[in-house]
Structures are given as C-alpha cells and as structure tokens.
Design an enzyme around this catalytic site. Structure first.
Site, PDB file in Angstrom:
ATOM      1  N   ASP A   1       0.819  -1.214   0.000  1.00 33.85           N
ATOM      2  CA  ASP A   1       0.000   0.000   0.000  1.00 33.85           C
ATOM      3  C   ASP A   1       0.851   1.262   0.000  1.00 33.85           C
ATOM      4  OD1 ASP A   1       0.769  -0.642   2.675  1.00 33.85           O
ATOM      5  OD2 ASP A   1      -0.789   0.693   3.452  1.00 33.85           O
TER       6      ASP A   1
ATOM      7  N   GLU B   1       0.208  -1.242   5.695  1.00 34.13           N
ATOM      8  CA  GLU B   1       1.264  -0.709   6.563  1.00 34.13           C
ATOM      9  C   GLU B   1       1.074   0.765   6.850  1.00 34.13           C
ATOM     10  OE1 GLU B   1       5.145   1.225   7.539  1.00 34.13           O
ATOM     11  OE2 GLU B   1       3.785   1.574   5.858  1.00 34.13           O
TER      12      GLU B   1
END
EC number: 3.5.1.114
Length: 522
Positions: free
Chosen positions: A144, A209
């Site tokens: 991400d 994350e």
C-alpha cells in the site's frame, strides 16, 4: 610571620590546584585526541574470512532490464492507496495480486515456495531451505501507499510511472514498491537459475502498513506464531543510503535502522459554558486550550541525546567527518551536551535529541459570534528510545498543570527494542556484508527510525528487526518520501534487485567470522 606562612600555604595550594586542573585538561585533550584518530567502529569487512556461499551471479541482459523495469512500472501504476484503517483500495489490491502472479511465474509455481494470502490482501511466502537446523529469517515490504494528488505540484501524474531524465516518478517508488518488486524479482531470477536456499526464509508483503498494519502484518504474525516460527532476524524498510544529505560527511553512508521511536497521540480538551461574543468571559475554552498547547511547545521534552542508538550512529560515522566535527563525534562521552544543543536547532536533527512534540489538530467554534463551550486539540509525540510512553504522559500532565484541561491518550506504544548490531549479530553483519559487497565506498552505520513501520508487530517472533533498503537519497530526496515527486532512478531500482539477489545467498552462510575480523580494507 604567621600571616606570611598563611599566604605562602594559600599560594602553594592554589598552584597545586591550578596544576591539577591544567593536568586534567591536558589529559582529557590527550585522550580525546587519541580517540579521534583511532575510533573507526567496524568501517569495513575482511571478506576473505567469510564463508563463501555465493555461487550465482546476476548479469542483467538488455531484455531482462526492460522486463524488470516494465514490471516495476506496472506496480506503480496500480493505486494501492490506504486512506484509513477501514478504507483501503480493495480493487487495486486485487489487481496487484494478479500482477504479482503474472510477472513472477517461477515464484508462484516453484515447489520450494509456499504462497498464502493473509487478511484478504497481504501475502506470505515460505521458501524452504535444505538445512532445517538453520534458523530462518524474513524479508518485509508493503504494497500500500499513501494518497497522492497531482495538483500538489507533481512533475508527472503520481500513478503514471513516467520516466523523466532517468528517474521513474510515482507514489510507491521509494515507499515501498521498490522493495516489494525488488524482493520478488530477485527470487524469480534465483529460481530461474536453479537456486535452492540452505536457510529457510519468509517474505511478508503487507497491504495496510500505512495505516498501522492491523490486518496485514498483525495477521501474518499470528499465522507464524501459530506454527511456532521463531525468526533469526527481520529486514523491513526504514533507512536508506544518504549521499550528500548529512552535512560534512565525507562520502555516502548506509544507515541500517536498529530501532524505531515510540509514538503517542494525546487529545486535549476543555469544556466551559457557552456564551455570546458581546459578553465574553475572562477565559474561553479556546484560550485555556491555547495556553496549554503553548506550554507544551515552549517546554520541549528533555534532551536525551547520547542515551539511545543515535550515539552509535555518530560514533560509526565520526571518522568520515573533518575536524573539528570528527573530534566532537569521536568523544560523545565529553561533548554530548554541546552537540545536542547544536542538533536541536533544526527540526530534522532535533528528532535525534528528544521526544518531539507536534500539535497536529485544533478544533473549536461553530459561529463567529458564539463563544464555544468546547475546544479540542491533538498532539503527536515521537518518543525517544531513552523514554517510555508513561514518562511522556506524566510530563504532559505536569507541563500543562491545569485541571481544566482533560488529557486523554488516543493511542501509543513504547520505543522499539534496540536490535543487536555488534560483530556477532548475524542479521546486521549479513546486511552490512551485502551492502559493502555492492557499494564498497559506503560507510555503514546503525541508525534510529524516527517514523514507524509495521515490523514492530514482529517483536514476539524475533529479537532483531532491521530497517533498511538500498534506496539512494541525495539532497532534497528525503522530502519526496510521502511528498511530491516521489521517484527512483532506473539504476537504483536495478541495484535494489541485485541487493536482494545477493542478500538471499549471503544468508546461507552458517556462521559469522570470529570476532575482531573487521578490517578497514573493503
């Protein structure tokens, strides 16, 4: 006569005292000078004393270069944005899953590799080694990215992966798809060449994350714990190669993160009686809260420079500075107070000195002629390694010292433990060996991450967590991280693939060389 004797004795005492002071100063200067020119904390490695496990080299052909670049660009073009813990781009994550399967066929078909999807969108790979007695390690990265808006001033659309002057522009190029794709591309090449690892290892790719990793990393760790897995070490993103970024440093340096600062967000609120602006009270909720916030900003957390990993960083780098900085950094036992006062003058270096205080939100009021009954502010603290979360909360309370201000912790955690980084630290030395094998001109030093990664969730299954990827940062590049014009050079991305290709093979070393094998020869 008595007076004369008294004066003589006094003068004798003063001379002895002066001599002692002068002698002490000379002795201190002598010790400091000797230390200045002898301190060189493991600047290199004597490769001849290492067990040689590297049998496969990677010479990229033109077509391979074109393919790995196309694969990386395709990854950047997929907007795998995490907005909040409950709002991620699931369609983009599904598309990214398909991309990985299509561009890394060996990884997904090899009998050596077990692939599992965790938390719907994260990935866990287990690469089986031939020696079950060797403790496994793990490589981490995250899929991400943070949001990006072209209107903020990008030179190219943030999800275009456009090439400009040898650089690929796009969100995720340095945080952290260069590691995602670099790790899997390296493994793909090794499998193509018939590689079988001696040491089992894992690859964990988190999908959230940027919003704390509560569904990705947390669930990967739960799965590994359920299987009784204990890791020799973990390598995640974090620090990088700094070239010209550290003022006065002779040459580039690779900083390997051995810890992370802790963090907490505190909510401050004040409730009073509402009123009309034509008849204001002596103090308003906004005024009371503003005073509390001002006290926090005017009274920063105590200086703690030299009591955390930053001391080791400066000592490792000291020999690469010219005088007088080399003299000061080689003798932090003497000059820590002086250096901390210099470092605290700039925001980027003040982060090494103390727990930082950042007021990030302030909310109050609904109409221009109404005195609000409620005001709130949010303050973020990044906690120095020598402090605890509880100590910070107590200091916040004592600094504000106003019962009208309600103090609530929104979230928080202590600084991460300091990972081992001496001559017998397997993970640190293997990473260092790989870095210096590729870039012999670098100085390698341990460092502290002032930001946070989801590697902190792995504390229960390993004692050593390192944070490093060989992305090269030149002046101005650190601001691209989560900022405008994030980019990576084509050459640097190829180097990242080479780094992981070499690292996987270096980890097949069974034992480190004997202590004191470090030399200044690489």
């Amino acid at each position: 006569m008595t007076g004369h004797n008294t004066h003589w004795k006094l003068w004798k005492f003063i001379k002895v005292l002066l001599f002692s002071v002068i002698f002490s100063i000379i002795a201190l200067l002598l010790v400091a000078t000797v230390r200045t020119f002898t301190l060189d904390v493991g600047s290199g490695l004597h490769l001849g004393k290492w067990e040689n496990t590297t049998t496969i080299s990677l010479q990229l052909r033109t077509q391979q270069r074109q393919n790995l670049l196309a694969n990386f660009k395709a990854a950047i073009r997929i907007p795998t944005v995490s907005f909040t813990e409950t709002h991620v781009n699931t369609s983009a994550l599904q598309e990214f899953d398909g991309l990985l399967r299509s561009v890394f066929p060996k990884v997904f078909s090899s009998s050596l590799v077990r692939h599992e999807v965790v938390g719907n969108y994260s990935h866990l790979f287990t690469i089986a080694g031939t020696d079950a007695d060797l403790e496994p390690y793990m490589l981490l990265a995250h899929i991400d990215v943070v949001p990006a808006n072209e209107a903020d001033g990008w030179d190219a659309p943030p999800f275009s992966a456009q090439e400009i002057n040898g650089f690929i522009y796009g969100r995720g190029t340095i945080d952290n798809k260069q590691s995602v794709m670099g790790i899997l591309q390296a493994l793909e090449y090794l499998l193509e060449k018939g590689y079988t690892p001696r040491r089992t290892f894992y690859i964990g790719l988190g999908h959230d994350e940027e919003v704390n990793g509560l569904h990705g990393a947390v669930n990967i760790v739960k799965l590994l714990k359920s299987r009784g897995v204990k890791l020799l070490y973990v390598l995640d993103e974090g620090l990088a190669v700094l070239d010209g970024v550290i003022s006065g440093l002779d040459g580039p340096a690779a900083l390997i993160g051995i810890s992370e600062k802790g963090q907490t967000t505190v909510k401050l609120s004040v409730s009073t009686s509402p009123g009309h602006s034509s008849m204001p009270p002596r103090e308003s909720s906004i005024g009371i809260l503003a005073s509390a916030v001002r006290r926090l900003e005017e009274n920063p957390m105590p200086r703690l420079f030299g009591y955390g990993p930053e001391r080791s960083t400066f000592e490792h780098l000291a020999h690469k500075f010219g005088l007088p900085l080399r003299f000061i950094m080689s003798n932090l036992w003497l000059f820590s107070p002086l250096l901390s006062r210099v470092l605290e003058r700039k925001p980027d270096t003040n982060a090494f000195v103390r727990t930082t205080t950042a007021v990030t939100m302030f909310n109050s009021g609904v109409k221009i002629n109404i005195i609000p009954s409620y005001a709130e502010a949010y303050v973020n603290f990044r906690i120095h390694s020598a402090q605890t979360l509880q100590e910070v909360l107590e200091l916040v309370q004592s600094t504000i010292s106003d019962d009208r201000v309600k103090i609530e912790m929104v979230n928080g955690f202590d600084p991460l433990p300091i990972s081992s980084h001496d001559e017998q630290s397997f993970g640190f030395q293997i990473i260092k060996k790989t870095v210096l094998g590729m870039f012999p001109q670098l100085t390698v030093a341990p460092g502290i991450c002032v930001g946070n990664t989801d590697s902190r969730h792995y504390r229960d299954i390993t004692q050593d967590i390192y944070r490093f990827a060989p992305s090269w940062f030149k002046p101005g590049d650190p601001q691209r991280f989560h900022g405008v014009n994030e980019r990576i050079s084509i050459q640097n991305y190829e180097e990242i693939v080479q780094f992981y290709f070499q690292l996987m093979q270096n980890n097949d070393i069974m034992n480190l060389p004997p202590p004191h094998s470090s030399q200044h020869e690489l």
